[in-house]
Scaffold this motif. Structure first.
Motif, PDB file in Angstrom:
ATOM      1  N   SER A  80     -18.993  24.275  82.596  1.00 23.61           N
ATOM      2  CA  SER A  80     -19.119  25.629  83.116  1.00 23.61           C
ATOM      3  C   SER A  80     -19.578  26.549  81.997  1.00 23.61           C
ATOM      4  CB  SER A  80     -17.759  26.085  83.663  1.00 23.61           C
ATOM      5  OG  SER A  80     -17.423  27.370  83.207  1.00 23.61           O
ATOM      6  N   GLY A  81     -20.581  27.368  82.281  1.00 24.78           N
ATOM      7  CA  GLY A  81     -21.028  28.403  81.347  1.00 24.78           C
ATOM      8  C   GLY A  81     -22.089  27.893  80.380  1.00 24.78           C
ATOM      9  N   GLY A  82     -22.701  28.866  79.716  1.00 29.34           N
ATOM     10  CA  GLY A  82     -23.654  28.517  78.664  1.00 29.34           C
ATOM     11  C   GLY A  82     -24.963  27.916  79.137  1.00 29.34           C
ATOM     12  N   VAL A  83     -25.353  28.158  80.394  1.00 31.69           N
ATOM     13  CA  VAL A  83     -26.602  27.567  80.894  1.00 31.69           C
ATOM     14  C   VAL A  83     -27.649  28.630  81.208  1.00 31.69           C
ATOM     15  CG1 VAL A  83     -25.557  25.482  81.839  1.00 31.69           C
ATOM     16  CG2 VAL A  83     -25.674  27.532  83.268  1.00 31.69           C
ATOM     17  N   ASN A  90     -20.535  32.396  85.641  1.00 31.86           N
ATOM     18  CA  ASN A  90     -20.001  33.381  86.577  1.00 31.86           C
ATOM     19  C   ASN A  90     -19.100  32.681  87.588  1.00 31.86           C
ATOM     20  OD1 ASN A  90     -20.781  36.119  86.067  1.00 31.86           O
ATOM     21  ND2 ASN A  90     -22.894  35.408  86.305  1.00 31.86           N
ATOM     22  N   PRO A  91     -17.887  33.170  87.769  1.00 33.98           N
ATOM     23  CA  PRO A  91     -16.905  32.424  88.560  1.00 33.98           C
ATOM     24  C   PRO A  91     -17.350  32.092  89.983  1.00 33.98           C
ATOM     25  CG  PRO A  91     -15.806  34.130  87.298  1.00 33.98           C
ATOM     26  CD  PRO A  91     -17.280  34.323  87.076  1.00 33.98           C
ATOM     27  N   VAL A  92     -17.977  33.024  90.668  1.00 31.57           N
ATOM     28  CA  VAL A  92     -18.399  32.732  92.041  1.00 31.57           C
ATOM     29  C   VAL A  92     -19.523  31.703  92.010  1.00 31.57           C
ATOM     30  CG1 VAL A  92     -19.457  33.672  94.129  1.00 31.57           C
ATOM     31  CG2 VAL A  92     -17.685  34.971  92.915  1.00 31.57           C
ATOM     32  N   ASP A 114     -16.774  31.717  74.167  1.00 36.14           N
ATOM     33  CA  ASP A 114     -15.853  32.233  73.145  1.00 36.14           C
ATOM     34  C   ASP A 114     -14.793  33.151  73.739  1.00 36.14           C
ATOM     35  OD1 ASP A 114     -17.155  30.865  71.158  1.00 36.14           O
ATOM     36  OD2 ASP A 114     -18.388  32.572  70.499  1.00 36.14           O
ATOM     37  N   GLU A 115     -15.108  33.739  74.905  1.00 35.78           N
ATOM     38  CA  GLU A 115     -14.193  34.717  75.502  1.00 35.78           C
ATOM     39  C   GLU A 115     -13.159  34.082  76.421  1.00 35.78           C
ATOM     40  OE1 GLU A 115     -16.932  33.641  76.619  1.00 35.78           O
ATOM     41  OE2 GLU A 115     -17.470  34.302  78.635  1.00 35.78           O
ATOM     42  N   VAL A 116     -13.248  32.776  76.617  1.00 39.59           N
ATOM     43  CA  VAL A 116     -12.452  32.128  77.665  1.00 39.59           C
ATOM     44  C   VAL A 116     -11.100  31.679  77.119  1.00 39.59           C
ATOM     45  CG1 VAL A 116     -12.422  30.149  79.225  1.00 39.59           C
ATOM     46  CG2 VAL A 116     -14.529  31.456  78.914  1.00 39.59           C
ATOM     47  N   VAL A 163     -11.335  36.502  79.086  1.00 38.28           N
ATOM     48  CA  VAL A 163     -11.155  36.183  80.499  1.00 38.28           C
ATOM     49  C   VAL A 163     -10.438  34.843  80.595  1.00 38.28           C
ATOM     50  CG1 VAL A 163     -13.498  35.189  80.533  1.00 38.28           C
ATOM     51  CG2 VAL A 163     -12.441  35.827  82.674  1.00 38.28           C
ATOM     52  N   TYR A 164      -9.624  34.670  81.612  1.00 37.96           N
ATOM     53  CA  TYR A 164      -8.943  33.384  81.800  1.00 37.96           C
ATOM     54  C   TYR A 164      -9.917  32.337  82.313  1.00 37.96           C
ATOM     55  CZ  TYR A 164      -4.501  35.669  80.955  1.00 37.96           C
ATOM     56  OH  TYR A 164      -3.474  36.340  80.374  1.00 37.96           O
ATOM     57  N   ASP A 165      -9.608  31.098  82.025  1.00 37.90           N
ATOM     58  CA  ASP A 165     -10.494  29.977  82.366  1.00 37.90           C
ATOM     59  C   ASP A 165     -10.359  29.604  83.845  1.00 37.90           C
ATOM     60  OD1 ASP A 165     -12.174  27.866  82.260  1.00 37.90           O
ATOM     61  OD2 ASP A 165     -11.172  26.828  80.604  1.00 37.90           O
ATOM     62  N   ASN A 205     -12.697  29.080  85.953  1.00 36.39           N
ATOM     63  CA  ASN A 205     -13.669  28.066  86.381  1.00 36.39           C
ATOM     64  C   ASN A 205     -13.133  26.653  86.202  1.00 36.39           C
ATOM     65  OD1 ASN A 205     -15.367  30.172  86.799  1.00 36.39           O
ATOM     66  ND2 ASN A 205     -16.823  29.635  85.183  1.00 36.39           N
ATOM     67  N   ARG A 206     -12.643  26.377  85.006  1.00 35.24           N
ATOM     68  CA  ARG A 206     -12.257  24.997  84.728  1.00 35.24           C
ATOM     69  C   ARG A 206     -11.134  24.549  85.655  1.00 35.24           C
ATOM     70  NH1 ARG A 206      -9.415  24.743  79.978  1.00 35.24           N
ATOM     71  NH2 ARG A 206      -7.926  23.062  80.243  1.00 35.24           N
ATOM     72  N   HIS A 207     -10.175  25.422  85.875  1.00 32.02           N
ATOM     73  CA  HIS A 207      -9.044  25.003  86.697  1.00 32.02           C
ATOM     74  C   HIS A 207      -9.434  24.958  88.176  1.00 32.02           C
ATOM     75  CE1 HIS A 207      -6.653  24.711  83.162  1.00 32.02           C
ATOM     76  NE2 HIS A 207      -7.066  25.911  82.783  1.00 32.02           N
TER      77      HIS A 207
HETATM   78  P1  AMP Z   1     -22.066  32.465  80.901  1.00 32.83           P
HETATM   79  O1  AMP Z   1     -22.716  31.741  82.004  1.00 32.83           O
HETATM   80  O2  AMP Z   1     -21.427  31.587  79.909  1.00 32.83           O
HETATM   81  O3  AMP Z   1     -23.002  33.451  80.297  1.00 32.83           O
HETATM   82  O4  AMP Z   1     -20.907  33.331  81.574  1.00 32.83           O
HETATM   83  C1  AMP Z   1     -21.209  34.272  82.576  1.00 32.83           C
HETATM   84  C2  AMP Z   1     -19.992  35.080  82.950  1.00 32.83           C
HETATM   85  O5  AMP Z   1     -18.990  34.212  83.437  1.00 32.83           O
HETATM   86  C3  AMP Z   1     -19.346  35.821  81.823  1.00 32.83           C
HETATM   87  O6  AMP Z   1     -18.894  37.068  82.331  1.00 32.83           O
HETATM   88  C4  AMP Z   1     -18.182  34.968  81.428  1.00 32.83           C
HETATM   89  O7  AMP Z   1     -17.143  35.675  80.822  1.00 32.83           O
HETATM   90  C5  AMP Z   1     -17.759  34.379  82.731  1.00 32.83           C
HETATM   91  N1  AMP Z   1     -17.166  33.066  82.507  1.00 32.83           N
HETATM   92  C6  AMP Z   1     -17.706  32.090  81.758  1.00 32.83           C
HETATM   93  N2  AMP Z   1     -16.922  31.014  81.711  1.00 32.83           N
HETATM   94  C7  AMP Z   1     -15.849  31.304  82.469  1.00 32.83           C
HETATM   95  C8  AMP Z   1     -14.681  30.572  82.832  1.00 32.83           C
HETATM   96  N3  AMP Z   1     -14.490  29.331  82.396  1.00 32.83           N
HETATM   97  N4  AMP Z   1     -13.794  31.167  83.658  1.00 32.83           N
HETATM   98  C9  AMP Z   1     -14.015  32.425  84.096  1.00 32.83           C
HETATM   99  N5  AMP Z   1     -15.094  33.159  83.790  1.00 32.83           N
HETATM  100  C10 AMP Z   1     -16.007  32.616  82.974  1.00 32.83           C
END
Ligand code: AMP
Ligand code: MG
Length: 397
Positions: free
Chosen positions: A256-259, A306-308, A194-196, A208-210, A212-214
Motif C-alpha cells: 500500500s502506498g508509494g505508487v 489513499n485509504p478508499v 513515513d507518516e504511517v 496517520v494510522y495504518d 490500509n494494512r489492517h
Molecule cells: P501515497 O500513495 O503513499 O502517496 O499516500 C496517499 C495518501 O494515503 C496519503 O494521504 C497517505 O497519508 C495516505 N496513506 C498512505 N498509506 C496509508 C496507510 N497505510 N493507511 C492509511 N493511510 C495511508
C-alpha cells in the motif's frame, strides 16, 4: 518520466485483473476437515454421499394418516382416527398405518408405511387417550419427500465455490467429513509511508494510522489467503527493497502506498530497476495509480495509499484475481445522477435505500468513513453518465 515508458499504462480494470491472475501460481488441491474449511474454495465438485431427507418425513408436529380417510372431515363433521403409535425424529414407528388409524408424528420423523398425509397438531381435537378428531382433511403437502433436497450421487456444490457458512453446512449435510479445497495463496503484505503509524501509537500532526494494512489483511483473509504480514516500511529505497526480499517465499505481495507521482513514491522505480513492471495506472476512479510488477518470481501488486483507493482497488481488481470470483453486482435504479470521466470508470460510493441507490456525497479518496457508511459502489463505465431514474450496476461493499 519524459521518455516513453517500457510498460503498459492506463489499463482497464478487466485487463488489470487478468494480468494479475496470469501471474499467480496454479493452486493444488488439499483435503481438509470440513469443520476447518470455512471461507475456503472448493477444488472439485461435491456430490451428495447420502440423500436428504434420507426418508420421507413430516414437516411438522401432528399425526400421520391416510389422506383418503380424512377427505370427509369438515367443521362440525369431524372424522375420528385411532392413534396406534408414534414416530419421532430418529425413532420411526415400527408398524404401518391401516385405514382409520394414525400415529403421532413430530417434525423430521419418518412417515410410516401406509400413511401419506399429515394433520398438524393445531388442527386436532385430541381426546387425550387413543383417538383424535379432524375438522378438515389431512394434507399430503406437509411431508418432505425422500431426496427432495438432494439425492445421493447428485452434484450439489461446484468447484470454485467459496465455502460460505451456508455452503459449509450443506457440505456437512451432503455427508463429507473431508472436503477438497484449493491450497491457500500465501499473500505477503506491507504498507509504506513515513507518516504511517501502528494502532495505539500516539500521532504527531501529519501522521496517520495504518488503516490500509489492517483493512487489507482482513480482506486477504476474507478472500481465503494465508497472510504474511510484513508490517510497515518507511519511504526508503533500502528498506523497501529489503521488505520486498522478505516476501520472497510468498505467492504474491500486496503493498500500500508509494505508487503515485510523488518524490517519495519509490515502488514503481524500484520494480523497474530491480524487477519488472507489468502495468502502471488503471482506468478507474478512485484508484488510478495502482501498479503491477514482479520481483524475481514474486508478483507484486502496489495499491495506492489513499485509504478508499486502496480498499476499492483491492475489491475490484485484486480480490477477483485471487479468488477467481467476479464481484457480485446487481442493477438498481439511480436516485441521483452519476457520471464517469471520459478515460476511466467510476466507482461511486452509494447508499442503497428503498430499492434505489443514491450518491453518498463525499467521494474523496481519503474519506474512509464513506466506505463504511455507503455500503455500495456504483459502477459507471468510462465516458458514461447516468441520470436519476436510470438503472445502474451496483457492487455491495
Ligand atoms: P501515497 O500513495 O503513499 O502517496 O499516500 C496517499 C495518501 O494515503 C496519503 O494521504 C497517505 O497519508 C495516505 N496513506 C498512505 N498509506 C496509508 C496507510 N497505510 N493507511 C492509511 N493511510 C495511508
Ligand atoms: Mg506514501
Amino acid at each position: 518520466m519524459t521518455e516513453r515508458p517500457s510498460f503498459p499504462m492506463n489499463v482497464t480494470v478487466e485487463q488489470a485483473r487478468q494480468m494479475l491472475a496470469d501471474l499467480l501460481p496454479v493452486r493444488s488441491a488439499e483435503q481438509v476437515p470440513v469443520q476447518q474449511a470455512a471461507g475456503r474454495y472448493l477444488a472439485a465438485d461435491l456430490p451428495a454421499l447420502v440423500s436428504h431427507p434420507s426418508a420421507t418425513e413430516s414437516a411438522l408436529d401432528g399425526i400421520a394418516c391416510r389422506e383418503a380417510d380424512t377427505l370427509d372431515a369438515a367443521p362440525g363433521r369431524p372424522v375420528r382416527l385411532q392413534v396406534v403409535g408414534e414416530s419421532r425424529a430418529g425413532v420411526p414407528f415400527s408398524g404401518s398405518v391401516e385405514t382409520g388409524c394414525c400415529v403421532r408424528i413430530y417434525t423430521g420423523a419418518p412417515l410410516p408405511p401406509g400413511a401419506d398425509a399429515i394433520c398438524p397438531v393445531e388442527q386436532l381435537q385430541d381426546d387425550g387417550l387413543d383417538a383424535v378428531w379432524l375438522q378438515r382433511p389431512a394434507s399430503p403437502g406437509d411431508v418432505r419427500p425422500e431426496g427432495g433436497d438432494f439425492r445421493a450421487g447428485e452434484v450439489v456444490l461446484r468447484a470454485g465455490q467459496r465455502l460460505t457458512p451456508s455452503r459449509l453446512a450443506l457440505a456437512v449435510s451432503l455427508g463429507h467429513a473431508l472436503v477438497p479445497v484449493r491450497a491457500q495463496l500465501r499473500a505477503a503484505l506491507f504498507s509504506t509511508g513515513d507518516e504511517v503509524r501502528e494502532p495505539g501509537e500516539p500521532l504527531a500532526p501529519g501522521q496517520v494510522y495504518d488503516s490500509n494494512r489492517h483493512g487489507l489483511a482482513a480482506m486477504l483473509h476474507e478472500a481465503g489467503c494465508e497472510v504474511l504480514d510484513l508490517g510497515h516500511a518507511p519511504d526508503s529505497l533500502e528498506v523497501l527493497s529489503a521488505r520486498i526480499e522478505a516476501a520472497g517465499g510468498a505467492d504474491v505481495l500486496i503493498t500500500s502506498g508509494g505508487v503515485s507521482m510523488g518524490k517519495y513514491d519509490f515502488m514503481r522505480d524500484l520494480l523497474l530497476e530491480h524487477g519488472r513492471v507489468s502495468f502502471w495506472k488503471v482506468r478507474m476512479r478512485p484508484g488510478g495509480p495502482a501498479l503491477l510488477g514482479g520481483w524475481r518470481g514474486l508478483p507484486v501488486f502496489g495499491l495506492p495509499g489513499n485509504p478508499v483507493s486502496s480498499l476499492v482497488v483491492f475489491q475490484v481488481i485484486v480480490r477477483p484475481a485471487l479468488t477467481g470470483e467476479l464481484p457480485f453486482t446487481l442493477r438498481l435504479r439511480a436516485a441521483t445522477p452519476f457520471r464517469a470521466l471520459a478515460d476511466r470508470a467510476a466507482y461511486w460510493r452509494g447508499v442503497i435505500e428503498g430499492g434505489t441507490v443514491r450518491d453518498y456525497g463525499q467521494q474523496g479518496s481519503g474519506v474512509l468513513r464513506s466506505l463504511s457508511e455507503a455500503g455500495a459502489l456504483v459502477i459507471v463505465p468510462e465516458g458514461q453518465a447516468v441520470a436519476a431514474g436510470d438503472e445502474v450496476e451496483v457492487m455491495l461493499f
